[in-house]
Motif scaffolding. Sequence first.
Motif, mmCIF file in Angstrom:
data_model
loop_
_atom_site.group_PDB
_atom_site.id
_atom_site.type_symbol
_atom_site.label_atom_id
_atom_site.label_comp_id
_atom_site.label_asym_id
_atom_site.label_seq_id
_atom_site.Cartn_x
_atom_site.Cartn_y
_atom_site.Cartn_z
ATOM 1 N N ALA A 66 -4.342 0.345 3.263
ATOM 2 C CA ALA A 66 -4.161 1.966 3.674
ATOM 3 C C ALA A 66 -4.531 2.664 2.464
ATOM 4 N N LEU A 67 -4.338 2.245 1.180
ATOM 5 C CA LEU A 67 -4.781 2.975 -0.002
ATOM 6 C C LEU A 67 -6.350 2.789 -0.165
ATOM 7 N N MET A 68 -6.893 1.761 0.281
ATOM 8 C CA MET A 68 -8.356 1.733 0.185
ATOM 9 C C MET A 68 -9.153 2.197 1.477
ATOM 10 N N SER A 69 -8.582 2.894 2.333
ATOM 11 C CA SER A 69 -8.946 3.287 3.432
ATOM 12 C C SER A 69 -10.340 4.287 3.251
ATOM 13 N N LEU B 53 -1.883 11.421 0.273
ATOM 14 C CA LEU B 53 -1.470 12.683 0.867
ATOM 15 C C LEU B 53 -0.839 12.614 2.207
ATOM 16 N N HIS B 54 -1.092 11.577 2.927
ATOM 17 C CA HIS B 54 -0.377 11.448 4.340
ATOM 18 C C HIS B 54 -0.038 10.147 4.454
ATOM 19 N N PRO C 148 4.268 2.194 7.014
ATOM 20 C CA PRO C 148 4.008 0.949 6.160
ATOM 21 C C PRO C 148 4.028 1.297 4.782
ATOM 22 N N THR C 149 3.066 2.426 4.300
ATOM 23 C CA THR C 149 3.064 2.967 2.784
ATOM 24 C C THR C 149 4.200 3.197 2.318
ATOM 25 N N LYS C 150 5.049 3.949 2.912
ATOM 26 C CA LYS C 150 6.315 4.563 2.441
ATOM 27 C C LYS C 150 7.287 3.393 2.198
ATOM 28 N N ALA C 151 7.465 2.443 3.332
ATOM 29 C CA ALA C 151 8.434 1.398 3.375
ATOM 30 C C ALA C 151 7.723 0.484 2.227
ATOM 31 N N SER C 152 6.541 0.211 1.881
ATOM 32 C CA SER C 152 6.146 -0.657 0.883
ATOM 33 C C SER C 152 6.831 -0.044 -0.593
ATOM 34 N N LEU C 153 6.469 1.401 -0.638
ATOM 35 C CA LEU C 153 6.791 2.181 -1.811
ATOM 36 C C LEU C 153 8.345 1.748 -2.200
ATOM 37 N N TYR C 154 9.215 2.034 -1.199
ATOM 38 C CA TYR C 154 10.689 2.035 -1.263
ATOM 39 C C TYR C 154 11.091 0.601 -1.528
ATOM 40 N N GLY C 155 10.287 -0.281 -0.709
ATOM 41 C CA GLY C 155 10.564 -1.826 -0.858
ATOM 42 C C GLY C 155 10.483 -2.330 -2.116
#
Length: 297
Positions: free
Chosen positions: A160-163, A181-182, A186-193
């Motif tokens: 997602a970060l390389m989208s 920015l949005h 999965p991106t938020k969950a990966s950060l919290y994880g």
Amino acid sequence: MEVAGALQLGELAAAFAALPVFPLFDTAYFIVSVLYLKYEPGAVEMSRKSPFASWLCAMLHCFGSYILADLLLGESPIDYFSNNSSIILATAVWYLIFFCPMNIFYKCVSFLPMKLIFVAMKEVVRVRKIAAGVHHAHHRYHHGWFIMMATGWVKGSGVALMSNLEQLLRGVWKPETNEILHMSFPTKASLYGTILFTLQQTRWLPISEANLIFFFTMFMIVCKVFMTATHSHASPFAPVESFICPVFFGSVSSGHSSHHHDQHGASHEVSQPPPPPAKSKEELNEGTRKRKAKKAE
């Protein structure tokens, strides 16, 4: 009895953490990743016009997290491409999804019950990648908390970060869709994880790595399967974020944006003078008569 139950749960978590992901879970990961690529507008047409560009996009969807993590840790970004078995498996999945006769393979893997199974298996791989990224960074930078979190984060959501880079390969440029920015779930969950795994790796979280992998994987599977089954984009973190974020970071003021717009509108009106008034019909006729009289003279 409780001790026996706890021991059994610990043994289950240890066995689950030791479960190999290749080739079964990796295949599911590649299938879901390439499916998301095929859902992108113009992806099917691009696969016919430029199969190589389509293949590159598929490889970014499958291995983008490894590329970003290697860049962060100062390693070769193409190091993972030496894993011939994974590359061949991902290529076979890409070919079957895009070019299988009568779209038979695509219809089978996109059938909702089958797709839910693959989505659940993909989350197993995601959590393993987060844990492996934090562990790898901890081995290189023993006290680098932020390096551990950054590496685990890109390992879990690097695709997602390389989208935006993947969009460029498809001939599309949409900077407003920046994942930072949005953030998607999965991106938020990966950060919290990755924060949890960093705390566990530095001994601030009193739980074993196997148990954390097991419980966080179950959480991700439940959330992603439910969201996929219901076609929902609502994040499970939204209620907590809506309560915490205004307290610590403030709320967005609607008046500020409108005032900002009014200032721009006012300056726009001042900078551009009003257009000259249109001439009346009598003035136009009078000018025509004068020109005719001048020609006659």
